[in-house]
Design an enzyme around this catalytic site. Structure first.
Site, short mmCIF file in Angstrom:
data_model
loop_
_atom_site.label_atom_id
_atom_site.label_comp_id
_atom_site.label_asym_id
_atom_site.label_seq_id
_atom_site.Cartn_x
_atom_site.Cartn_y
_atom_site.Cartn_z
N GLU A 1 0.81 -1.23 0.00
CA GLU A 1 0.00 0.00 0.00
C GLU A 1 0.84 1.28 0.00
O GLU A 1 0.63 2.17 0.81
CB GLU A 1 -0.96 -0.01 1.19
CG GLU A 1 -1.90 -1.20 1.16
CD GLU A 1 -2.76 -1.35 2.42
OE1 GLU A 1 -2.78 -0.42 3.23
OE2 GLU A 1 -3.39 -2.42 2.58
N ASN B 1 2.13 -5.28 -2.98
CA ASN B 1 0.74 -5.61 -2.66
C ASN B 1 -0.08 -4.35 -2.45
O ASN B 1 0.36 -3.43 -1.75
CB ASN B 1 0.75 -6.44 -1.36
CG ASN B 1 -0.56 -7.11 -1.06
OD1 ASN B 1 -1.17 -7.71 -1.93
ND2 ASN B 1 -1.01 -7.03 0.20
N HIS C 1 -10.25 -6.35 -1.85
CA HIS C 1 -11.26 -5.97 -0.87
C HIS C 1 -12.38 -5.25 -1.63
O HIS C 1 -12.25 -4.08 -2.00
CB HIS C 1 -10.68 -5.02 0.19
CG HIS C 1 -9.68 -5.66 1.09
ND1 HIS C 1 -10.02 -6.66 1.97
CD2 HIS C 1 -8.35 -5.46 1.24
CE1 HIS C 1 -8.94 -7.04 2.64
NE2 HIS C 1 -7.91 -6.33 2.22
N GLU D 1 -6.04 -10.74 -0.56
CA GLU D 1 -6.83 -10.42 0.64
C GLU D 1 -8.32 -10.35 0.29
O GLU D 1 -9.03 -9.42 0.70
CB GLU D 1 -6.39 -9.08 1.24
CG GLU D 1 -4.91 -8.98 1.52
CD GLU D 1 -4.50 -7.70 2.24
OE1 GLU D 1 -5.38 -6.95 2.72
OE2 GLU D 1 -3.28 -7.45 2.31
N ASP E 1 -12.13 -10.26 0.08
CA ASP E 1 -13.40 -10.33 0.80
C ASP E 1 -14.37 -9.34 0.14
O ASP E 1 -13.93 -8.42 -0.56
CB ASP E 1 -13.28 -10.11 2.32
CG ASP E 1 -12.57 -8.83 2.72
OD1 ASP E 1 -12.42 -7.92 1.89
OD2 ASP E 1 -12.18 -8.73 3.90
#
Ligand code: G3I
Length: 399
Positions: free
Chosen positions: A170, A216, A258, A289, A291
């Site tokens: 990030e 990432n 996400h 990651e 979701d």
């Protein structure tokens, strides 16, 4: 001559289709793919389906199902928090490896690969580090040395045991940040300048020659305008391209995944196109990651199925889009969910105004949700032996 060649080609094609149609069967029972775990089904494609692991849940004797599913359903694990700097070195100079070691041992026992998360990030840094920089007791030169030591120490400890490392996480701003033009953001860029990114990859490579080293980030599932001033995917693409051109040892780009059902999100073609562009740079990709959260409206909270069902279906569709795109692009090596049950998910704690949740594959009682079955079917029906060339149907003659 020609005929012989075609006969040989036909024989090879027939043998291939026959081989692909031969299903593993156990002692007389027909092979049932729906009875296989996500991990096993993914490995048929060489794809590691994994989960982030919450160590407190893993060690909660009152919650045994968490450990069972973490061990049995997934082929890969990621530490949700315990490999972050604040967990590993809460006091300067004194590392606490217990929880991270435990996860690595758990993975070994269960024959799972490990994604290391995370070496360089602006969040969850130890207080001694951030306050030392703030009060001037840690100089810029010392900070760079501390980062180099941290990366070297952590990567060396797990050398040979980590498949993919999230080296830098990030590093890029979002369009809603100030200034809105995309830029390198956060603690490390502010104190060391963006050169820390290349340094971090070089230091990680020096400590483990075989781990795959990833950048990432979130909101890079698909390209937007193509202008690096406001298209984060383009910005990250340009960065990765530059790093590759400079000989920096970056192996892959992780797209966190996400998503939220209240947003437009993407279709499979858009996501596959993005993965392909990164692949064309010679990079691996991974969903790291995943979701898909939803607004917990009053109706959802009251159990109104007319409000719940569309959200569960939209969530499943988004999980599936990322899975299908990953399956479609050979350089997409892993698909990791950020927690697998709504019982232990970062979402409700993070998004509470308005409240959000329902973001994972299993509900709070460990019942698989539609999203679980949808990505399972993606894994089953991706190519042979369950999807074969269409059968030929000739028009029937009148009898
Ligand atoms: O460890 C303390 C505990 O001692 C204390 O009792 C408790 C009380 O709130 O807090 C605990 O710390 C929490 C920690 O998770 C461990 O559970 C922090 O408050 C909480 O902020 C922290 O949240 C984590 C978040 O990163 C922090 O940035 C989430 O669990 C974790 O899922 C999340 O993961 C990040 C990825 O690393 C990077 N990408 C985004 C993703 C989601 O934010």
């Amino acid at each position: 001559m020609k005929l012989r060649r075609w006969t040989a080609v036909a024989a090879v094609a027939l043998a291939t289709v026959t081989a692909l149609n031969t299903l593993p069967a156990t002692a007389g029972r027909p092979y049932d793919p729906t009875a296989q775990s996500l991990g096993t089904l993914g490995l048929r494609h060489g794809l590691h389906v994994g989960t982030a692991v919450d160590m407190a849940a893993l060690n909660d004797p009152a919650d045994p199902r968490y450990r069972e599913l973490a061990a049995s359903e997934f082929a890969s694990v990621t530490a949700e928090n315990v490999m972050k700097w604040e967990s590993l070195e809460p006091t300067r100079g004194s590392y606490d490896w217990a929880a991270a070691d435990e996860l690595v041992a758990f993975a070994k026992r269960n024959r799972q690969s490990v994604r290391g998360h995370v070496l360089v990030w602006h969040n969850q840094l130890p207080g001694w580090l951030t306050s030392g920089v703030e009060d001037g007791s840690i100089s810029t030169q010392e900070l760079r040395e501390l980062l180099r030591n941290h990366i070297t120490t952590v990567v060396s400890r797990y050398r040979g045991k980590i498949w993919q490392w999230d080296v830098v996480n990030e590093a890029v701003s979002d369009p809603w940040d100030t200034p809105s033009t995309l830029h390198y953001k956060g603690f490390w860029a502010e104190h060391l300048g963006p050169g820390y990114i290349a340094d971090a990859f070089r230091w990680a490579r020096a400590a483990d020659p075989r781990a795959l080293l990833f950048y990432n980030d979130y909101n890079i599932e698909a390209f937007g305008s193509g202008d690096p001033a406001d298209d984060k995917t383009q910005f990250v693409y340009d960065m990765a391209k530059r790093l590759r051109a400079e000989g920096v040892p970056i192996d892959g780009v992780g797209s966190q995944g996400h998503l939220g059902t209240q947003y437009g999100n993407y279709d499979t073609l858009q996501v596959a196109a993005a993965l392909k562009r990164f692949a064309a740079l010679g990079l691996a990709t991974a969903f790291t990651e995943v979701d898909v959260r939803s607004r917990l409206t009053d109706g959802v909270q009251a159990g109104d199925s007319e409000e719940i069902n569309p959200r569960l279906q939209a969530s499943a569709a988004n999980f599936s889009v990322l899975m299908k795109a990953c399956l479609a692009v050979r350089s997409c090596l892993s698909y990791t969910v950020w927690g697998f049950t709504d019982r232990h998910s970062w979402v409700p704690g993070w998004f509470d105004d308005p409240p959000e949740g329902l973001a994972t594959l299993y509900d709070e009682d460990y019942q698989p949700k539609r999203a679980f079955y949808e990505i399972k079917s993606d894994l089953i029906f991706a190519g042979p032996p369950y999807v074969l060339p269409r059968a030929i149907h000739k028009p029937r003659r009148a009898g």
